[in-house]
Each structure stands twice: as C-alpha cells, then as structure tokens.
Design a protein around this motif. Structure first.
Motif, mmCIF file in Angstrom:
data_model
loop_
_atom_site.group_PDB
_atom_site.id
_atom_site.type_symbol
_atom_site.label_atom_id
_atom_site.label_comp_id
_atom_site.label_asym_id
_atom_site.label_seq_id
_atom_site.Cartn_x
_atom_site.Cartn_y
_atom_site.Cartn_z
ATOM 1 N N LYS A 1 0.811 -1.203 0.000
ATOM 2 C CA LYS A 1 0.000 0.000 0.000
ATOM 3 C C LYS A 1 0.850 1.262 0.000
ATOM 4 C CE LYS A 1 -2.458 -1.501 3.529
ATOM 5 N NZ LYS A 1 -3.468 -1.571 4.615
ATOM 6 N N TYR B 1 -4.357 4.497 -2.062
ATOM 7 C CA TYR B 1 -4.698 3.080 -2.186
ATOM 8 C C TYR B 1 -6.006 2.856 -1.428
ATOM 9 C CZ TYR B 1 -4.364 -2.016 -1.841
ATOM 10 O OH TYR B 1 -4.615 -3.368 -1.912
ATOM 11 N N LYS C 1 -9.358 0.240 -1.044
ATOM 12 C CA LYS C 1 -9.802 -1.117 -1.341
ATOM 13 C C LYS C 1 -11.108 -1.421 -0.610
ATOM 14 C CE LYS C 1 -8.246 -5.953 -1.444
ATOM 15 N NZ LYS C 1 -8.605 -6.105 -2.882
ATOM 16 N N SER C 2 -12.082 -1.931 -1.376
ATOM 17 C CA SER C 2 -13.368 -2.401 -0.838
ATOM 18 C C SER C 2 -14.041 -1.348 0.031
ATOM 19 C CB SER C 2 -13.170 -3.691 -0.034
ATOM 20 O OG SER C 2 -12.552 -4.687 -0.826
ATOM 21 N N ASP D 1 -18.069 -0.462 -2.947
ATOM 22 C CA ASP D 1 -16.937 -1.352 -3.225
ATOM 23 C C ASP D 1 -15.887 -0.675 -4.119
ATOM 24 O OD1 ASP D 1 -15.478 -3.697 -2.993
ATOM 25 O OD2 ASP D 1 -16.403 -4.610 -4.763
ATOM 26 N N ASN E 1 -12.406 0.446 -5.411
ATOM 27 C CA ASN E 1 -11.007 0.019 -5.444
ATOM 28 C C ASN E 1 -10.253 0.981 -6.360
ATOM 29 O OD1 ASN E 1 -11.046 -2.712 -3.973
ATOM 30 N ND2 ASN E 1 -12.700 -2.941 -5.459
ATOM 31 N N SER F 1 -6.137 2.453 -7.004
ATOM 32 C CA SER F 1 -4.709 2.540 -6.697
ATOM 33 C C SER F 1 -4.092 3.593 -7.614
ATOM 34 C CB SER F 1 -4.012 1.193 -6.926
ATOM 35 O OG SER F 1 -4.569 0.197 -6.088
ATOM 36 N N GLY G 1 -14.112 -0.360 4.584
ATOM 37 C CA GLY G 1 -13.024 -0.611 3.652
ATOM 38 C C GLY G 1 -11.709 -0.013 4.128
ATOM 39 N N THR G 2 -10.727 -0.061 3.230
ATOM 40 C CA THR G 2 -9.378 0.409 3.526
ATOM 41 C C THR G 2 -9.030 1.592 2.648
ATOM 42 O OG1 THR G 2 -8.653 -1.837 4.091
ATOM 43 C CG2 THR G 2 -6.938 -0.252 3.533
ATOM 44 N N GLU H 1 -20.672 3.003 -8.862
ATOM 45 C CA GLU H 1 -19.431 2.233 -8.832
ATOM 46 C C GLU H 1 -18.286 3.077 -9.397
ATOM 47 O OE1 GLU H 1 -20.120 -1.300 -11.102
ATOM 48 O OE2 GLU H 1 -21.354 -2.243 -9.552
ATOM 49 N N GLN I 1 -15.032 2.661 -11.819
ATOM 50 C CA GLN I 1 -14.449 1.718 -12.768
ATOM 51 C C GLN I 1 -13.530 2.441 -13.739
ATOM 52 O OE1 GLN I 1 -16.943 -1.268 -14.454
ATOM 53 N NE2 GLN I 1 -18.552 -1.034 -12.918
#
Length: 230
Positions: free
Chosen positions: A2, A8, A10-11, A24, A26, A28, A61-62, A219, A221
């Motif tokens: 990370k 970063y 995630k989820s 959700d 994600n 990076s 999440g993170t 979302e 994407q």
C-alpha cells in the motif's frame, strides 16, 4: 504494498452524509501519476475527493493516502495528512476580506509557520510559480476567475504537497483559461507530484489525455466505451 501508492483504496463504501454514493471502491494511484476522475454531477466524484482528504470519514473498507490509514486516522492526525495534500476547489474558497498575499499567509500560519521571512519567501515562490506574484496586493473580487484559480493553486502548493486533488478546477472557466489552468497542473505533475482531477470537461480530457476512472451507477471503474457514451 500500500505504501507504494500515493492513494490506495480497497473495498470501500463512500457516503455523502447518510447516503451511499459509491460501493466497493477500489482505486490505486501510483506516486507521480496523472488521473482523471470522471462522472456526472452527483455521481460521487466530490465525495470521493472529500474522503481522500479525510473530510468525509471512511467507515467501510481500507484507504491509505500519503501514508495515513483513513479508517484509523485520529482527529489530531488529519492536519498532518492535509499538509501532504493540496486541494483545489471549483468555487475557489478564497477569503474575500483579505488580499491574495494575506490569503496565503493565513494558510501558512494556520499550518504552523512562524518565521515571517520564510513565510514571505514561500508566498513569493508559490505566487511566482503560477504567475500571480504581481497581484499579491489585489483582493479576490478584483481578479478574474482564471486569476483566482491560479491563486488557489498557489495556496494548494504552499506546503509542498505530495498529492494535488482538484475538484472541477475548470468548471467556471472558459476553454482557453481552462487549458492554461491544466497546463499549471501538468507542470506540477512533472515535478513528481500525484495529480487527481475530478472533472466532466471533455475538452480538457481530449487535449491533455491521461488515465481515466469513472464514477458510474454507484461504482468506480476504469473507463470503458459504454461509460463514455453516457
């Protein structure tokens, strides 16, 4: 792993007040990367920017930003995170009752600068970088939109941030001025800083291509043709 990234996530679920706007997530972003965050008004772009800036808490999440874990960050740590972030807003958010110079001085003093000579040197450097030093004694209302945005960028760079976040930075500007502002961001990026721009300005994206990430239907994407058509 990370820590190899500027950002970063995630989820993660991203909220605006009690409303879930992105699910959700994600994301990076490598150090020194140039990223566009795209989507319609209300799609969650600003909420994601505010989450990265720890203005909106991350409960699900993170999220690691400039070495800080968003879900575990303590209130006393938030100012230290924000010193590593330069944030540029569409509506400028300059203090209307003081000059350009005093706007920047206020930020430096609020973030712990005490040496007046160093403050003056830093303000001169930041305003010179955006070609606004000779406007230092002007009041915000005496400046055009493009000039105000240059001051906002200078303000964002005062503490030498690792990451610059820009939320619709060209939204109130004409195309020519928009290109000038993006040129400034490009220069910032070439200095090694990570730049994330939330925008729906297609002219800017076409002229200055980069990695694109879409907020679409709740979302996040990577850009796909079906998103581009919407």
């Amino acid at each position: 792993m990370k820590n190899d990234y500027s950002i970063y996530i995630k989820s993660a679920n991203i909220f605006q007040r009690e409303v879930l706007v992105l699910t959700d997530v994600n994301l990076s972003v490598e150090k020194g990367e140039w990223v566009y965050l795209l989507g319609k008004v209300g799609s969650g772009k600003s909420s994601l920017i505010k989450t990265i800036n720890a203005e909106i808490p991350l409960y699900h999440g993170t999220g690691m930003v400039a070495g800080y874990e968003l879900s575990k960050i303590k209130p006393k740590e938030v100012p230290f995170l924000r010193r590593k972030l330069g944030v540029v807003f569409q509506d400028f958010q300059l203090l209307s009752d003081r000059s350009v110079y005093k706007n920047l001085e206020f930020v430096l003093k609020a973030t712990g600068w005490t040496n007046q000579q160093k403050i003056e040197e830093k303000i001169k450097q930041s305003l010179t970088d955006v070609e606004m030093y000779y406007y230092k004694d002007k009041m915000p209302h005496q400046l055009s939109g493009g000039e105000q945005q240059r001051v906002v960028i200078a303000r964002a760079l005062l503490n030498d941030p690792e990451i610059v976040l820009a939320d619709e930075p060209t939204g109130n500007l004409d195309p020519e001025t928009s290109f000038q502002i993006i040129e400034l961001f490009k220069k910032i990026n070439q200095q090694g800083r990570t730049v994330v721009i939330a925008t729906h300005d297609q002219l800017v994206i076409e002229k200055y291509p980069g990695r694109t990430v879409w907020c679409f239907n709740g979302e996040l994407q990577e850009k796909k043709e079906e998103f581009a058509k919407n």
